[in-house]
Scaffold this motif. Sequence first.
Motif, PDB file in Angstrom:
ATOM      1  N   THR A   1     -59.681 -24.559 -47.088  1.00  0.00           N
ATOM      2  CA  THR A   1     -59.892 -25.093 -45.675  1.00  0.00           C
ATOM      3  C   THR A   1     -61.536 -25.398 -45.704  1.00  0.00           C
ATOM      4  O   THR A   1     -62.330 -24.564 -46.164  1.00  0.00           O
ATOM      5  CB  THR A   1     -59.851 -24.126 -44.567  1.00  0.00           C
TER       6      THR A   1
ATOM      7  N   GLU B   1     -66.004 -15.448 -39.922  1.00  0.00           N
ATOM      8  CA  GLU B   1     -65.546 -16.772 -40.373  1.00  0.00           C
ATOM      9  C   GLU B   1     -66.027 -16.948 -41.950  1.00  0.00           C
ATOM     10  O   GLU B   1     -65.175 -17.332 -42.890  1.00  0.00           O
ATOM     11  CB  GLU B   1     -66.318 -18.077 -39.751  1.00  0.00           C
TER      12      GLU B   1
ATOM     13  N   THR C   1     -63.766 -27.384 -40.485  1.00  0.00           N
ATOM     14  CA  THR C   1     -62.701 -27.349 -40.174  1.00  0.00           C
ATOM     15  C   THR C   1     -62.392 -25.506 -39.706  1.00  0.00           C
ATOM     16  O   THR C   1     -62.097 -25.205 -38.651  1.00  0.00           O
ATOM     17  CB  THR C   1     -61.311 -27.592 -40.848  1.00  0.00           C
ATOM     18  N   GLY C   2     -62.738 -24.956 -40.673  1.00  0.00           N
ATOM     19  CA  GLY C   2     -62.471 -23.610 -40.587  1.00  0.00           C
ATOM     20  C   GLY C   2     -63.396 -22.878 -39.332  1.00  0.00           C
ATOM     21  O   GLY C   2     -62.764 -22.268 -38.382  1.00  0.00           O
TER      22      GLY C   2
ATOM     23  N   VAL D   1     -61.910 -24.088 -35.828  1.00  0.00           N
ATOM     24  CA  VAL D   1     -60.893 -23.263 -35.501  1.00  0.00           C
ATOM     25  C   VAL D   1     -61.087 -22.119 -35.083  1.00  0.00           C
ATOM     26  O   VAL D   1     -60.592 -21.582 -34.135  1.00  0.00           O
ATOM     27  CB  VAL D   1     -59.696 -23.238 -36.701  1.00  0.00           C
TER      28      VAL D   1
ATOM     29  N   CYS E   1     -63.702 -17.195 -45.507  1.00  0.00           N
ATOM     30  CA  CYS E   1     -63.512 -18.347 -45.966  1.00  0.00           C
ATOM     31  C   CYS E   1     -64.186 -18.034 -47.686  1.00  0.00           C
ATOM     32  O   CYS E   1     -63.826 -18.789 -48.532  1.00  0.00           O
ATOM     33  CB  CYS E   1     -64.220 -19.722 -45.543  1.00  0.00           C
TER      34      CYS E   1
ATOM     35  N   GLY F   1     -55.207 -20.769 -48.869  1.00  0.00           N
ATOM     36  CA  GLY F   1     -55.440 -21.805 -47.636  1.00  0.00           C
ATOM     37  C   GLY F   1     -56.592 -21.699 -47.214  1.00  0.00           C
ATOM     38  O   GLY F   1     -57.391 -22.622 -46.842  1.00  0.00           O
ATOM     39  N   ALA F   2     -56.953 -20.225 -46.995  1.00  0.00           N
ATOM     40  CA  ALA F   2     -58.445 -20.087 -46.432  1.00  0.00           C
ATOM     41  C   ALA F   2     -59.453 -20.798 -47.314  1.00  0.00           C
ATOM     42  O   ALA F   2     -60.333 -21.247 -46.879  1.00  0.00           O
ATOM     43  CB  ALA F   2     -58.702 -18.614 -46.190  1.00  0.00           C
TER      44      ALA F   2
END
Lengths: 387, 437
Positions: free
Chosen positions: A211, A256, A215-216, A219, A260, A207-208
């Motif tokens: 993304t 972050e 977007t990541g 968020v 990701c 999911g990570a």
Amino acid sequence: MTNRPLRGSVPPPGDEQTPKGSGPAATSARAPGTALSAAAGTAVRGGGAGPVPVKSRQAGAARPGSGVGSGVSRGAGRGLGRGPGRGAGVGRKSPLARGGWTPWLYLAPALVVLGGLLVYPVYQLGLISFLEYTQAQVSGGEPTTFQGFGNYATLFKDEQFWQVLLATVVFAAACVVSTLALGCALAVLLTRVRAVPRLALMLAALGAWATPAVTGSTVWLLLFDPDFGPVNRVLGLGDHSWTYGRYSAFALVLLEVVWCSFPFVMVTVYAGIRAVPTEVLEAASLDGASQWRIWRSVLAPMLRPILVVVTIQSVIWDFKVFTQIYVMTNGGGIAGQNLVLNVYAYQKAFASSQYGLGSAIGVVMLLMLLAVTLVYLRLLRRQGEEL
Amino acid sequence: MKLAHLSARMAAPIAALVVAGLTATACAPESSDNSGGKDEKSGTLRVWLFQEVANAPKEKVVDGVVTAFEKSHKGTKVDVQYIPVETRAEKIKAAFNDPKSAPDLIEYGNTDTAGYVKDGGLADLTEEFTDWNESKDTDPTAKQSVTVDGKIYGAPYFVGVRALYYRTDIFDELGLDVPKTQSELISTAKEIRQAKPELYGLAVGGAYTYGAMPFIWSNGGEIAQGKGGSYASAIDTAQAQKGIKAYTSLFGDDNCPAAKCAGMGGNDTVTAFASGKAGMAIGGDFSHAAIEAGKVKGKYAVVPLPGVKSGEIAPAFAGGNNLGVLNSTSHRTLAVDLMEQLAAKKTQGALFDAMGFLPTFTDVRQDVAKREPFVEPFVKTLGAGAKFVPASAAWSQIDASLVLPTMFQEIVSGRKDVAAASKDAAKKMDAAFSSAG
């Protein structure tokens, strides 16, 4: 490195005097998905009526595009140039004397594609970096003029460039180390847990990974928002701003970036660990090796080619980070404190259409990344291990 | 990876390949020819206008003009496309790069004028604009925004200007008067913060250049000085520094904490005001819809931003859009004709009713202010004399490399004092002016 077949996994070129047809089959089986090998394979297949000996030698020549055996085959272009060298390494005569232009003919489609997609853009980048080339020149408002090293001089004279360069190197190094540590730790964890938690961890990581960076980043920013963010509420920090201080802003972006990009490391290393024969691991634990010891003395050496790939990949990604910094620190942070090279290049050059200066920055980055990669590979080779 | 193995055997074919590659493609990057030349009197006119957030009313006004234009020009078809505002820069650059698929007439942001002129993209319309019977009523600042080196490159389409939004309920509750001078503005902001520490007194942003400029201009400072293409930065003069000092004094725990406000841009301050987190904010006539949609609907009023002395209005930045004809057009006469129709007094009046865009003609603007009292403070601000950014191609470079936001942020975060930061900014601006002309 992807262009070197694993030792033992592929016979040396030349002893493949196999009958017609096995050449292409070997090529495609060993090089799943690599653009170079796939293209070369097609070329070989297309020339199926050609003389058998040449063809089987060609199959050998096309092989170096094949990956480390893990199925990870990014950077297919790395096989360029080396392939023919190895394939032709049988004799010392010139290609013409051996009638050896045929391999080049077969390789031509792949080389044309690579030349068009890789060499030509890099050539243009280099060329533009020596020109005064802004929007006015592109749209014909002013003539294009040759600047020599003018763009480079402008760049190197800018003290901000050196600060940004330092920040980029340190930031990228921190990102690479954190990403690799977390990715490898979780990969080992994956092999240790039962199916359900493994599936959950895999899904979370994928999911990570899936993304989009914008977007990541948004968020994460929201999570750490001084007014509405849950993190401050949970930690009881009031309206502390995470993006105001230089280091706290970098740390936030680092989180972050790691979030990701660790899944790629984790999944790749996990796949590698699964390919390690269980007997070896069993033997190690029977000998009383701790988990850390197994990783250090058994897994890491066996996974070396994979680790090399993910490290270089991470270095390149983290050195080129743009979106996270741009979104999370609002284009480089307070007074440009969080600028990294890519964002700097964008602000300095591309946003105001100074393509010449921007290309100079691009060339500098390209050379630095090439140098880092080469030095890293050299170091590994010096340690005695053929990749 | 041993590169030493790259022997002569390999070098020859590689060299051959490189040479083949070079001859197959042009050796230099391309430049396109934007000179146009033809002037056809019929055919298809291509028009690019900006896609606004709620675009339907704009389309309706434009469609009306286009229908009338097609009726009066036999054999002419007008193809209007609405391009997204976010990607306009790329689209318009692409149009300059590829004149064959470029439009004849475009809408563009007025700070881009000088850059586009230098790119060779916009046609010189000085003669046509002067002969146009409506152009004499164009407001001088708007006219300045289409002028580069004394030549006119289009017609102003609408203007946007900022003024002071304040919360009537909070002012009533605290018994405050609407500030009449800059120092009153600053002290009122701090009073609000003191009485209501959960609010910013006046929401300001370190990256809000156009909110900060009125402070500099009202103190007699300028961004840059000069004419005829050669500018010199004036951001470090004593007057400008006074303005910078006034603006940056608003950052701090007594009004808008630097930790939060240093990174804010114009939109952030408007959002803070709209969501009820600020007692005052500097917002544009174009921010009206966003604020109406927020929590503070019905609890605010707008006045012109006060100047240094009582009764003065701080000069505001005159933003807005222009219409221009591309150099590469093959229908110049028709395109200019359509431009005049689209920017005409009647159309601008209709656009105001549809979209709230402030007209660029002084007389039309006064008419609409009578119809719609909300725009009155903005019209007053424009009437008091608005200012414009330097008409130099260097401006886009200065803007993109965040010279002014960096200066404000260095000051409010305590890295540099006003003198040092403004001096550095001036140096960077001068470098840009001398490289871009």
